[in-house]
Design a protein around this motif. Structure first.
Motif, PDB file in Angstrom:
ATOM      1  N   CYS A 247      17.122  58.575  20.109  1.00  0.00           N
ATOM      2  CA  CYS A 247      18.162  57.955  20.925  1.00  0.00           C
ATOM      3  C   CYS A 247      19.546  58.652  20.306  1.00  0.00           C
TER       4      CYS A 247
ATOM      5  N   GLY B 214      18.043  62.154  26.705  1.00  0.00           N
ATOM      6  CA  GLY B 214      16.654  61.281  26.205  1.00  0.00           C
ATOM      7  C   GLY B 214      15.829  60.492  27.265  1.00  0.00           C
TER       8      GLY B 214
ATOM      9  N   TYR C 272      15.554  53.491  31.211  1.00  0.00           N
ATOM     10  CA  TYR C 272      16.108  54.280  29.958  1.00  0.00           C
ATOM     11  C   TYR C 272      17.071  53.238  29.423  1.00  0.00           C
TER      12      TYR C 272
END
Length: 652
Positions: free
Chosen positions: A467, A493, A507
């Protein structure tokens, strides 16, 4: 009135028949008997005159003129005459004075004679005694008999009533006695039955207890045998494992020593090559300096020639230099463009590069060890993953799992670098699990890294690799820098599964999970927490100074404040409140200005957190439940333990 007593002068029995007249004859019966005797005497002796000839039968009437029925005739004597002689028998006599019917008897051979000069053979059976009643008149006799009969009747009724009462009383007494006897018999029978039941029940209890004790003893013996066999089996197994482990450790030690020797030899070779290259560079530099010194001593005739050629050389030189200069400008422009895309503090980027370099070196070492040792460490890695998945929000659980992980790190059968790398990777990936407890994981990380500090950088590096907002940094979209939107999302990411990019919703959930784990790690106030609250304060300052306001940064900031805000306020007080005011005035204002409907839920949460001052309340799960951890590892005063914490929110 005199009373006479009649006695029979003949024998008391005749031919087996008693001759004594019944004393209870009635008066009419006596008269009828007397008439019968007179008739017999008249018939038997016709020559003898009959002085007792009777014309009419004797009949008596009652007081009202009715003929009195024949009653029992009772012959009695006067109480005055027999007062002295029969005083002893008076009570018996009074009790037995009831009327009893007399049996009729006949005296065919007994007759009465009118002469007193008869011989003894012809003596009459009945002899008149001088104490017979004097001759009285018929009316007086009748009156006397009526009076006597009336008294006898009254007395008889009284005696009958008394006798009936006595009979009833006797019957009632007998019934009562019989009932009492039955009750006593029933009570005795019930006592006997109850005694038998009690004996039988006690016997059954004793038998049941005996059977239970026998079963318990048998079970205990069976368990003892099983335990003994298990102990012997475990001892044998442990001995075999110990021997095998000793052999394996020896083999691993030799292989590890060999691998380390190879690595050291390789490093020494590289160092030797580097030294040789440095020596060659120095030697070349010295040679160049010597050549320059020689060139400076050239003749003056050569100088004008050089000056004459200077313009062309300068031009040529200028042209040659222009190209590198243009390249440098291009590089600067690219750097400026990249700087507009990448939003982060320089210090944060430097720390990220250092951690990533350490993580890269750790993986290279592990790869080298795996190839040199030619051994599979999958069982150790799976054991580490299983322990991390079993972390829960209790003090005993946290302490136990941390101790087991430390034992794995100290296990000589597996290189420590492999255990550290596996721990860092699995503890970061576990935060995505629904049953993840970020506070508990944070305390386990601190307890492990306090004994193995090199693991702390590996964990933080894995977090920052998973992250980018844990750095913190943000990448802005640029068409010139990214070929497509998918490439940009991958840079942020986003995961790709079967050629498809995951949704923004998934996400953001993962982003929130990573930020909660990072916040739980920095707020853990344990010993030797190399990534403690000062790092959390630095993260918040870098975030507000460098990162833009959008949905990604808003989710990251909200998750961080929810977990770490309480600890930051306790330590920094008013300084932390100033940062929150910046969030309220600048960050939230920037979010509102975008007028994006997707931002409304997260803006409402951040605003509620700031306005309700939730940073004054300890977050749920921060305090562990159960017994305290060892004060050696975590002080009681500083220990704050987590429990289960609410997982990622759905902002859409």
């Amino acid at each position: 009135m005199d009373v006479v007593k009649l006695q029979i002068r003949c024998p008391q029995s005749f031919n087996g028949v008693g001759l004594e007249p019944d004393p209870d004859w009635s008066f009419s019966t006596l008269l009828s008997e007397l008439d019968a005797l007179e008739k017999k005497l008249n018939i038997s002796s016709s020559t003898v005159p009959l002085p007792l000839t009777k014309v009419k039968s004797r009949e008596f009437y009652g007081e009202k003129g009715t003929k009195r029925s024949s009653n029992a005739f009772v012959m009695r004597v006067s109480d005055e005459e027999f007062e002295d002689s029969e005083s002893d028998d008076e009570e018996v006599y009074d009790h037995d004075r009831g009327l009893v019917k007399a049996s009729r008897f006949q005296c065919d051979e007994v007759y009465l004679s009118s002469s007193e000069d008869e011989t003894d053979d012809q003596q009459p059976c009945l002899d008149v005694r001088p104490y017979l009643m004097n001759e009285v008149g018929l009316m007086e006799s009748a009156l006397y008999e009526l009076t006597n009969a009336h008294q006898l009747g009254v007395k008889e009724e009284i005696r009958n009533a008394i006798s009936a009462l006595e009979t009833d009383l006797t019957n009632e007494s007998e019934k009562s006695s019989s009932a009492h006897t039955k009750v006593e018999k029933y009570r005795d029978a019930r006592r006997e039955v109850e005694r038998k039941f009690d004996i039988q029940y006690q016997r059954r209890i004793a038998e049941g207890l005996d059977n239970h004790l026998t079963d318990v003893q048998r079970d205990h013996e069976f368990k003892s045998q099983i335990e003994e066999r298990r102990i012997r089996s475990d001892a044998a197994h442990e001995e075999a494992k110990r021997r095998e482990k000793a052999l394996q450790e020896e083999r691993l030690r030799q292989e590890k020593a060999k691998a380390e020797a190879e690595v050291q030899a390789k490093l020494k070779a590289e160092e030797a090559n580097r030294i040789a290259l440095e020596a060659e560079r120095i030697a070349a530099k010295e040679a160049a300096e010597k050549e320059a010194a020689k060139a400076s001593k050239a003749t003056t005739s050569e100088v004008p020639q050089m000056e004459a050629l200077g313009g062309r050389n300068a031009t040529s030189s200028g042209a040659l230099i222009a190209q590198p200069k243009g390249s440098e400008n291009d590089k600067t422009n690219k750097s400026q463009s990249a700087g507009n895309m990448l939003r982060a503090a320089e210090s944060a980027l430097n720390l990220e590069r250092e951690r990533m370099q350490k993580l890269k070196e750790l993986k290279e070492i592990n790869q080298s060890l795996r190839s040199s040792l030619n051994q599979d460490f999958g069982s150790t890695e799976r054991h580490i993953g299983r322990l991390i998945r079993q972390i829960r929000g209790t003090k005993d659980n946290v302490s136990t799992k941390a101790s087991e992980l430390v034992k794995i790190f100290n296990n000589p059968g597996c290189p420590q670098t492999i255990s550290i790398a596996s721990f860092a990777k699995k503890v970061v990936s576990h935060c995505e699990s629904p049953d993840n407890s970020p506070f508990a994981c944070g305390y386990v990380i601190v307890l492990v890294t306090s004994q193995f500090p090199q693991a702390a950088d590996a964990v933080v590096a894995e977090l920052q690799r998973a992250c980018i907002y844990t750095v913190p940094k943000h990448i802005s979209y640029s068409k010139s820098a990214f070929e497509s939107k998918e490439a940009y999302w991958k840079a942020l990411g986003f995961r790709e599964d079967d050629g498809k990019i995951e949704s923004k919703k998934d996400y953001l959930k993962r982003l929130e999970s990573y930020m909660k784990l990072y916040g739980a790690l920095v707020q853990t106030e344990g010993r030797q927490n190399v990534h403690g609250l000062k790092e959390g304060w630095a993260w918040l300052a870098r975030f507000l100074n460098a990162l833009p306001a959008n949905i990604y940064t808003a989710v990251a900031l909200n998750a961080f404040l929810q977990v770490t805000g309480f600890a930051l306020y306790r330590k920094y007080k008013s300084q932390f409140v100033k940062l929150l005011n910046i969030v309220l005035e600048n960050f939230l204002s920037a979010l509102r200005s975008q007028e994006d409907p997707e931002l409304r839920p997260i803006m409402a949460e951040i605003q509620s957190y700031l306005e309700d001052k939730k940073f004054l309340e300890e977050p749920e799960g921060r305090t562990l439940q159960g017994s305290l951890l060892s004060s050696v590892m975590v002080p009681d005063s500083d220990y704050q333990a987590p429990s289960y914490y609410q997982q990622g929110r759905n902002y859409f």
